[in-house]
Design an enzyme around this catalytic site. Structure first.
Site, PDB file in Angstrom:
ATOM      1  N   SER A 223     -10.000   4.498  -2.018  1.00  0.00           N
ATOM      2  CA  SER A 223      -9.002   3.517  -2.421  1.00  0.00           C
ATOM      3  C   SER A 223      -9.663   2.474  -3.326  1.00  0.00           C
ATOM      4  O   SER A 223     -10.262   2.838  -4.337  1.00  0.00           O
ATOM      5  CB  SER A 223      -8.358   2.891  -1.186  1.00  0.00           C
ATOM      6  OG  SER A 223      -7.253   2.096  -1.535  1.00  0.00           O
ATOM      7  N   ARG A 292       3.038  -6.528   4.196  1.00  0.00           N
ATOM      8  CA  ARG A 292       2.423  -5.374   4.859  1.00  0.00           C
ATOM      9  C   ARG A 292       3.416  -4.220   4.986  1.00  0.00           C
ATOM     10  O   ARG A 292       3.024  -3.050   4.917  1.00  0.00           O
ATOM     11  CB  ARG A 292       1.916  -5.784   6.241  1.00  0.00           C
ATOM     12  CG  ARG A 292       1.118  -4.690   6.939  1.00  0.00           C
ATOM     13  CD  ARG A 292      -0.128  -4.318   6.142  1.00  0.00           C
ATOM     14  NE  ARG A 292      -1.002  -3.415   6.874  1.00  0.00           N
ATOM     15  CZ  ARG A 292      -2.184  -3.006   6.439  1.00  0.00           C
ATOM     16  NH1 ARG A 292      -2.626  -3.419   5.269  1.00  0.00           N
ATOM     17  NH2 ARG A 292      -2.921  -2.190   7.152  1.00  0.00           N
ATOM     18  N   ASP A 435      -0.269  11.472  -2.074  1.00  0.00           N
ATOM     19  CA  ASP A 435      -0.558  10.055  -2.325  1.00  0.00           C
ATOM     20  C   ASP A 435       0.399   9.509  -3.384  1.00  0.00           C
ATOM     21  O   ASP A 435       0.462  10.031  -4.498  1.00  0.00           O
ATOM     22  CB  ASP A 435      -2.008   9.911  -2.795  1.00  0.00           C
ATOM     23  CG  ASP A 435      -2.501   8.469  -2.805  1.00  0.00           C
ATOM     24  OD1 ASP A 435      -1.671   7.543  -2.806  1.00  0.00           O
ATOM     25  OD2 ASP A 435      -3.728   8.282  -2.814  1.00  0.00           O
ATOM     26  N   HIS A 469      -1.675   8.269   1.001  1.00  0.00           N
ATOM     27  CA  HIS A 469      -2.909   7.609   0.600  1.00  0.00           C
ATOM     28  C   HIS A 469      -3.874   7.442   1.765  1.00  0.00           C
ATOM     29  O   HIS A 469      -5.098   7.536   1.591  1.00  0.00           O
ATOM     30  CB  HIS A 469      -2.567   6.240   0.004  1.00  0.00           C
ATOM     31  CG  HIS A 469      -3.743   5.490  -0.515  1.00  0.00           C
ATOM     32  ND1 HIS A 469      -4.503   5.930  -1.593  1.00  0.00           N
ATOM     33  CD2 HIS A 469      -4.329   4.319  -0.111  1.00  0.00           C
ATOM     34  CE1 HIS A 469      -5.491   5.063  -1.832  1.00  0.00           C
ATOM     35  NE2 HIS A 469      -5.400   4.082  -0.937  1.00  0.00           N
ATOM     36  N   ASP A 470      -3.359   7.212   2.967  1.00  0.00           N
ATOM     37  CA  ASP A 470      -4.207   6.986   4.125  1.00  0.00           C
ATOM     38  C   ASP A 470      -4.891   8.240   4.639  1.00  0.00           C
ATOM     39  O   ASP A 470      -5.577   8.184   5.668  1.00  0.00           O
ATOM     40  CB  ASP A 470      -3.401   6.348   5.258  1.00  0.00           C
ATOM     41  CG  ASP A 470      -3.318   4.835   5.140  1.00  0.00           C
ATOM     42  OD1 ASP A 470      -3.962   4.281   4.206  1.00  0.00           O
ATOM     43  OD2 ASP A 470      -2.624   4.202   5.947  1.00  0.00           O
TER      44      ASP A 470
END
Length: 473
Positions: A223, A292, A435, A469-470
């Site tokens: 990232s 968040r 992603d 993405h994680d």
């Protein structure tokens, strides 16, 4: 012809002509109960709790460090007793500002450094990560990359000495907006200078100098850490042996910038943000929670949530087809998941750090024109032993591991020129097909640009799965 003023006056008087009907409508409204919104009330309840905690601390009911005075609770950072701190006592030049008068950088290590100090891997973090990438004797709690650090793991500590630091601009032990400005004795807040990814990396290399490490075996990051790993190789091509760039980019795209801008916008719109000077008052907890939630959407993927939550409702006794009246507050499990993620994060990370670090990500651009505008240059230039021509790279190596783009981005040639200092550095690039924050096209672009720059030692792999993405975690 009526004037606008007379028309408006008539319109205002008309409801009075309704007589008893108007009175009945008003009476009915007065007797109806006001709707309740628990999801909104939660913000007020959190604020009341913070105020109560602040009053409790002011009465001495709890002991907190003096620099954590005010209602904002201590961040969920590792204990200062569990990480090391390097203090850089000299002015530190920055990309967009004159300098920081000094800085601290928090770091943790795993493994044993070899006598020749040639087995060091620098692990760079994502936006909100601390230096605690894996458990240590001083802090046995699992780190954010616990599965990848240790004997026999990807970063094999039986062979390598791994260093991970909290970036400057952060809030987990390194100097950032919540730190005390030594020239004023007050917190920097938004007087803190704008940072770049290059500044973060230069601070890390000041740490390496302090540790006596002349050359890294590898620079590894995911990232934002992937940006740092590329920047490390670019700034110090003769001090970085290998680069691993996971789910990153060499040039922040408009799509990613837009997602981070939306997060900053909701945060800065929180009245408690107070232009960044909230440390002696209430923190912008509502803005942080909403930011968040937006971020979480970019970190995962729709297919994952379809498998994980589907259209299930939080109340298991109900179904999507139930005839109950829908509510405006969260009912779907995906809504309650986002709500939980925002709630868990909103008091764990400094709001100003989120602004500054995310802005540094937006500013990252390794195309040659962008680099020239900043007046940057590598510490030492590195050239490949045998540089193939552009035609040879395009014909043989450019796109060995993924299909050629139908329409190559217009900035690709300039990115290749910008990445020229990495022409001799073996590089591994990993992308994730699901992603949406850093789409695989951006990793392919890094590979294409490196090969165009003459780097024939680039490996590229795409990971499947639905975790977005994680996936790198």
């Amino acid at each position: 012809m009526y004037s606008r003023a007379r028309t408006l006056a008539l319109a205002i008087r008309r409801p009075r002509q309704l007589g008893s009907h108007q009175v009945r409508w008003s009476s009915q409204c007065a007797t109806q109960s006001q709707p309740s919104f628990p999801c909104v009330d939660a913000h007020a309840a959190r604020e009341s709790r913070l105020i109560a905690e602040s009053a409790s601390r002011s009465r001495g009911a709890a002991s907190y460090p003096s620099d954590d005075s005010g209602p904002e609770p201590p961040y969920a950072r590792p204990s200062p007793l569990s990480y090391n701190v390097y203090h850089h006592p000299h002015p530190f030049p920055l990309t967009y500002s004159a300098s920081l008068p000094s800085f601290d950088i928090a770091y943790e290590t795993w493994g044993t450094m070899s006598p020749t100090r040639d087995n060091v891997i620098l692990l760079q973090t994502g936006l909100s990560a601390s230096s605690h990438a894996a458990s240590t004797p001083l802090n046995p709690s699992p780190g954010w990359w616990e599965k990848f650090i240790g004997p026999g793991r990807a970063l094999d500590t039986s062979q390598f000495f791994v260093i991970c630091s909290n970036v400057i601009g952060g809030c987990y032990g390194s100097t950032g907006p919540s730190s005390i400005d030594p020239t004023t004795g007050q917190r920097y807040a938004t007087r803190f200078p704008i940072l770049s990814i290059f500044d973060m990396v230069k601070a890390q290399f000041a740490l390496l100098d302090h540790l006596g490490v002349d050359r890294l075996y590898a620079s590894v990051g995911s990232s934002m850490g992937a940006m740092q790993s590329l920047a490390a190789g670019w700034l110090f091509p003769n001090r970085v042996g290998k680069i691993v760039s996971i789910s990153g980019t060499a040039r922040s795209s408009p799509g990613s910038i837009a997602m981070r801008y939306a997060q900053r916008s909701v945060l800065m719109a929180d009245p408690n943000w107070n232009n960044g000077f909230y440390y002696d008052g209430l923190p912008p907890h509502t803005g942080m929670k909403l930011a968040r939630q937006i971020a979480t959407i970019t970190y995962r993927s729709g297919p994952e949530w379809d498998l994980r939550f589907g259209r299930k409702l939080h109340d298991a006794s109900l179904t999507d087809e139930s005839q109950t009246t829908p509510k405006l507050c969260p009912e779907f499990m995906i809504e309650t998941y986002l709500d939980h993620q925002g709630e868990q994060f909103c008091l764990k990370f400094d709001a100003n750090s989120l602004l500054y670090v995310s802005k540094a990500m937006d500013l990252f651009d390794l195309t040659l024109p962008a680099i020239k505008r900043l007046g940057l240059s590598p510490a030492q230039k590195s050239t490949p032993s045998s540089s193939p021509s552009v035609e040879e790279v395009q014909a043989t190596a450019l796109l060995k591991s993924h299909p050629p783009p139908a329409n190559p981005p217009p900035h690709l040639p300039e990115l290749a020129k910008g990445l020229r200092p990495l022409a001799s550095t073996p590089t591994l690039v990993l992308g994730v097909q699901s992603d949406i924050l850093f789409p695989v096209e951006q990793q392919r672009e890094v590979v294409d640009a490196l090969r165009l720059a003459g780097n024939s030692r680039v490996s590229y792999f795409e990971l499947g799965g639905v975790w977005g993405h994680d996936t790198f975690l």
